[in-house]
Design an enzyme around this catalytic site. Structure first.
Site, PDB file in Angstrom:
ATOM      1  N   GLY A 201      21.065 -34.346 -12.421  1.00 28.17           N
ATOM      2  CA  GLY A 201      21.429 -32.985 -12.803  1.00 28.17           C
ATOM      3  C   GLY A 201      22.841 -32.896 -13.368  1.00 28.17           C
TER       4      GLY A 201
ATOM      5  N   ALA B  91      21.565 -33.264  -8.722  1.00 27.60           N
ATOM      6  CA  ALA B  91      21.135 -32.173  -7.845  1.00 27.60           C
ATOM      7  C   ALA B  91      21.279 -32.648  -6.411  1.00 27.60           C
ATOM      8  CB  ALA B  91      19.693 -31.810  -8.160  1.00 27.60           C
TER       9      ALA B  91
ATOM     10  N   GLU C 155      22.514 -33.739 -16.909  1.00 23.54           N
ATOM     11  CA  GLU C 155      21.771 -32.658 -17.577  1.00 23.54           C
ATOM     12  C   GLU C 155      22.646 -31.423 -17.800  1.00 23.54           C
ATOM     13  OE1 GLU C 155      18.685 -33.236 -14.506  1.00 23.54           O
ATOM     14  OE2 GLU C 155      17.284 -33.039 -16.159  1.00 23.54           O
TER      15      GLU C 155
ATOM     16  N   GLU D  43      16.630 -40.207 -11.489  1.00 25.86           N
ATOM     17  CA  GLU D  43      15.619 -39.523 -10.667  1.00 25.86           C
ATOM     18  C   GLU D  43      14.429 -40.416 -10.345  1.00 25.86           C
ATOM     19  OE1 GLU D  43      17.072 -38.227 -13.373  1.00 25.86           O
ATOM     20  OE2 GLU D  43      17.697 -36.166 -12.965  1.00 25.86           O
TER      21      GLU D  43
HETATM   22  N1  CAA Z   1      22.911 -35.222  -3.519  1.00 17.13           N
HETATM   23  C1  CAA Z   1      23.416 -35.088  -2.280  1.00 17.13           C
HETATM   24  N2  CAA Z   1      24.452 -35.804  -1.819  1.00 17.13           N
HETATM   25  C2  CAA Z   1      25.011 -36.711  -2.647  1.00 17.13           C
HETATM   26  C3  CAA Z   1      24.529 -36.906  -3.951  1.00 17.13           C
HETATM   27  C4  CAA Z   1      23.432 -36.110  -4.381  1.00 17.13           C
HETATM   28  N3  CAA Z   1      22.928 -36.191  -5.632  1.00 17.13           N
HETATM   29  N4  CAA Z   1      25.251 -37.889  -4.535  1.00 17.13           N
HETATM   30  C5  CAA Z   1      26.148 -38.271  -3.625  1.00 17.13           C
HETATM   31  N5  CAA Z   1      26.009 -37.575  -2.468  1.00 17.13           N
HETATM   32  C6  CAA Z   1      26.782 -37.681  -1.242  1.00 17.13           C
HETATM   33  C7  CAA Z   1      26.402 -38.943  -0.470  1.00 17.13           C
HETATM   34  O1  CAA Z   1      25.254 -38.710   0.312  1.00 17.13           O
HETATM   35  C8  CAA Z   1      27.643 -39.161   0.351  1.00 17.13           C
HETATM   36  O2  CAA Z   1      27.607 -38.271   1.458  1.00 17.13           O
HETATM   37  P1  CAA Z   1      28.074 -38.796   2.938  1.00 17.13           P
HETATM   38  O3  CAA Z   1      29.517 -39.165   2.773  1.00 17.13           O
HETATM   39  O4  CAA Z   1      27.853 -37.603   3.806  1.00 17.13           O
HETATM   40  O5  CAA Z   1      27.231 -39.980   3.243  1.00 17.13           O
HETATM   41  C9  CAA Z   1      28.765 -38.711  -0.571  1.00 17.13           C
HETATM   42  O6  CAA Z   1      28.146 -37.860  -1.551  1.00 17.13           O
HETATM   43  C10 CAA Z   1      29.445 -39.838  -1.293  1.00 17.13           C
HETATM   44  O7  CAA Z   1      28.418 -40.627  -1.925  1.00 17.13           O
HETATM   45  P2  CAA Z   1      28.292 -42.220  -1.750  1.00 17.13           P
HETATM   46  O8  CAA Z   1      28.798 -42.650  -0.417  1.00 17.13           O
HETATM   47  O9  CAA Z   1      26.905 -42.586  -2.111  1.00 17.13           O
HETATM   48  O10 CAA Z   1      29.323 -42.689  -2.885  1.00 17.13           O
HETATM   49  P3  CAA Z   1      29.309 -44.068  -3.683  1.00 17.13           P
HETATM   50  O11 CAA Z   1      30.600 -44.100  -4.421  1.00 17.13           O
HETATM   51  O12 CAA Z   1      28.979 -45.192  -2.787  1.00 17.13           O
HETATM   52  O13 CAA Z   1      28.099 -43.939  -4.735  1.00 17.13           O
HETATM   53  C11 CAA Z   1      26.773 -42.794  -6.389  1.00 17.13           C
HETATM   54  C12 CAA Z   1      28.179 -43.009  -5.767  1.00 17.13           C
HETATM   55  C13 CAA Z   1      26.322 -44.082  -7.089  1.00 17.13           C
HETATM   56  C14 CAA Z   1      26.896 -41.680  -7.406  1.00 17.13           C
HETATM   57  C15 CAA Z   1      25.754 -42.427  -5.281  1.00 17.13           C
HETATM   58  O14 CAA Z   1      26.311 -41.383  -4.498  1.00 17.13           O
HETATM   59  C16 CAA Z   1      24.441 -41.985  -5.795  1.00 17.13           C
HETATM   60  O15 CAA Z   1      23.636 -42.807  -6.209  1.00 17.13           O
HETATM   61  N6  CAA Z   1      24.167 -40.648  -5.741  1.00 17.13           N
HETATM   62  C17 CAA Z   1      22.881 -40.080  -6.107  1.00 17.13           C
HETATM   63  C18 CAA Z   1      22.689 -40.088  -7.613  1.00 17.13           C
HETATM   64  C19 CAA Z   1      21.322 -39.507  -7.937  1.00 17.13           C
HETATM   65  O16 CAA Z   1      20.296 -40.019  -7.579  1.00 17.13           O
HETATM   66  N7  CAA Z   1      21.337 -38.361  -8.663  1.00 17.13           N
HETATM   67  C20 CAA Z   1      20.107 -37.675  -9.032  1.00 17.13           C
HETATM   68  C21 CAA Z   1      19.807 -36.603  -8.014  1.00 17.13           C
HETATM   69  S1  CAA Z   1      18.225 -35.840  -8.273  1.00 17.13           S
HETATM   70  C22 CAA Z   1      18.465 -34.801  -9.582  1.00 17.13           C
HETATM   71  O17 CAA Z   1      19.560 -34.653 -10.096  1.00 17.13           O
HETATM   72  C23 CAA Z   1      17.254 -34.085 -10.093  1.00 17.13           C
HETATM   73  C24 CAA Z   1      17.450 -33.387 -11.364  1.00 17.13           C
HETATM   74  O18 CAA Z   1      16.984 -33.771 -12.414  1.00 17.13           O
HETATM   75  C25 CAA Z   1      18.197 -32.175 -11.438  1.00 17.13           C
END
Ligand code: CAA
Length: 256
Positions: free
Chosen positions: A107, A64, A110, A130
């Protein structure tokens, strides 16, 4: 016109692709609304037999949209019933296959699980991170992951937030088919076309019968399955399917 979802029609299959590559297809409210609206419209098309839901080579979806949620308050989340829209996607009755390359996290994992099954590339990564953000899964992860992979592994993934590679996800039962990365989409489209070639009623009720197994006792589930099996004898497709077998030819299903 949709901005965050692209749609490609391949015969009786619709390929829906997340289109937020810069944000690794993070799932925000606009994307969810576009997906549900597009899929609901296509669901009413009698010529459509199956969906494929996919992302790009780097990410199916990395979760998400954290930026969208960050400043929300509890009353805002609860009043809006944030994420309830995903139940509308789940309720769409045309089968859905998730074609996963790259990250399917939070998400993203999911939404892959609320499809009927997952076809993944060898470099796909799954997880429910999360906990690292101070929250828990919110689109059914705690329920669907434990049903698919068992309680112990679901606890491991949800409590540690670690990622699981595609091999582990396949052996755990989250992934139905594991293929080379560059074969994911074509494999999913071929599976979807195969499903779409069958009797629409048989496919619909097969899905509902399998889904029932999550909800009811074994005895009730078996009774449901048997009653549905009987009811399919009211369709022309049953007559055609069995007649074609006897005549050693390919059946022509009409959806009637
Ligand atoms: N939400 C918003 N933006 C996101 C995102 C997310 N879930 N995942 C990645 N992005 C964005 C980053 O902020 C980044 O944006 P900028 O270039 O503007 O900085 C861009 O996408 C590229 O991401 P990274 O630079 O982080 O890429 P990476 O290759 O270094 O890492 C990754 C990849 C390990 C997937 C890392 O992006 C990450 O950890 N993302 C978040 C994963 C996460 O926590 N997901 C759970 C979200 S909460 C949820 O989903 C609740 C639910 O149950 C529904």
């Amino acid at each position: 016109m949709t901005e965050m979802i692209t749609v490609e029609r391949v015969g009786r299959v619709a390929v829906l692709k997340f289109n937020r590559p810069k944000q690794l297809n993070a799932l925000n409210a606009q994307l969810a609304a576009e997906l549900v609206e597009t899929a609901s419209t296509l669901d009413r098309d009698r010529d459509l037999g199956c969906f494929v839901l996919t992302g790009n080579e780097k990410a199916f979806a990395a979760g998400a949209d954290i930026a969208e949620m960050q400043e929300r308050t509890y009353p805002e989340m609860a009043d809006e019933d944030y994420f309830s829209i995903w139940e509308e996607f789940s309720a769409i009755r045309t089968p859905k296959i998730a074609a996963v390359n790259g990250f399917a996290l939070g998400g993203g994992c999911e939404v892959a699980m609320l499809c009927d099954f997952v076809i993944a590339g060898r470099s796909a990564k799954f997880g429910q991170p999360e906990i690292k953000l101070g929250v828990i899964p919110g689109i059914g992860g705690s329920q669907r992951l434990s049903r698919l992979v068992g309680r112990g592994l679901a606890m491991d993934l949800i409590l540690t937030g670690r990622m699981m590679d595609a091999e582990e996800a396949k052996s755990a039962g989250l992934v139905a088919r594991l293929v080379d990365d560059d074969k994911v989409l074509e494999t999913a489209i071929a599976a979807a076309a195969q499903i779409a070639s069958y009797s629409k009623s048989a496919v619909r009720w097969a899905r509902e019968a399998v889904n029932r197994s999550d909800e009811v006792t074994l005895r009730e589930g078996i009774l449901f399955e048997r009653r549905v099996f009987h009811s399919l004898f009211a369709t022309q497709d049953q007559k055609e399917g069995m007649q074609a077998f006897i005549e050693k030819r390919t059946p022509k299903f009409s959806g009637k």
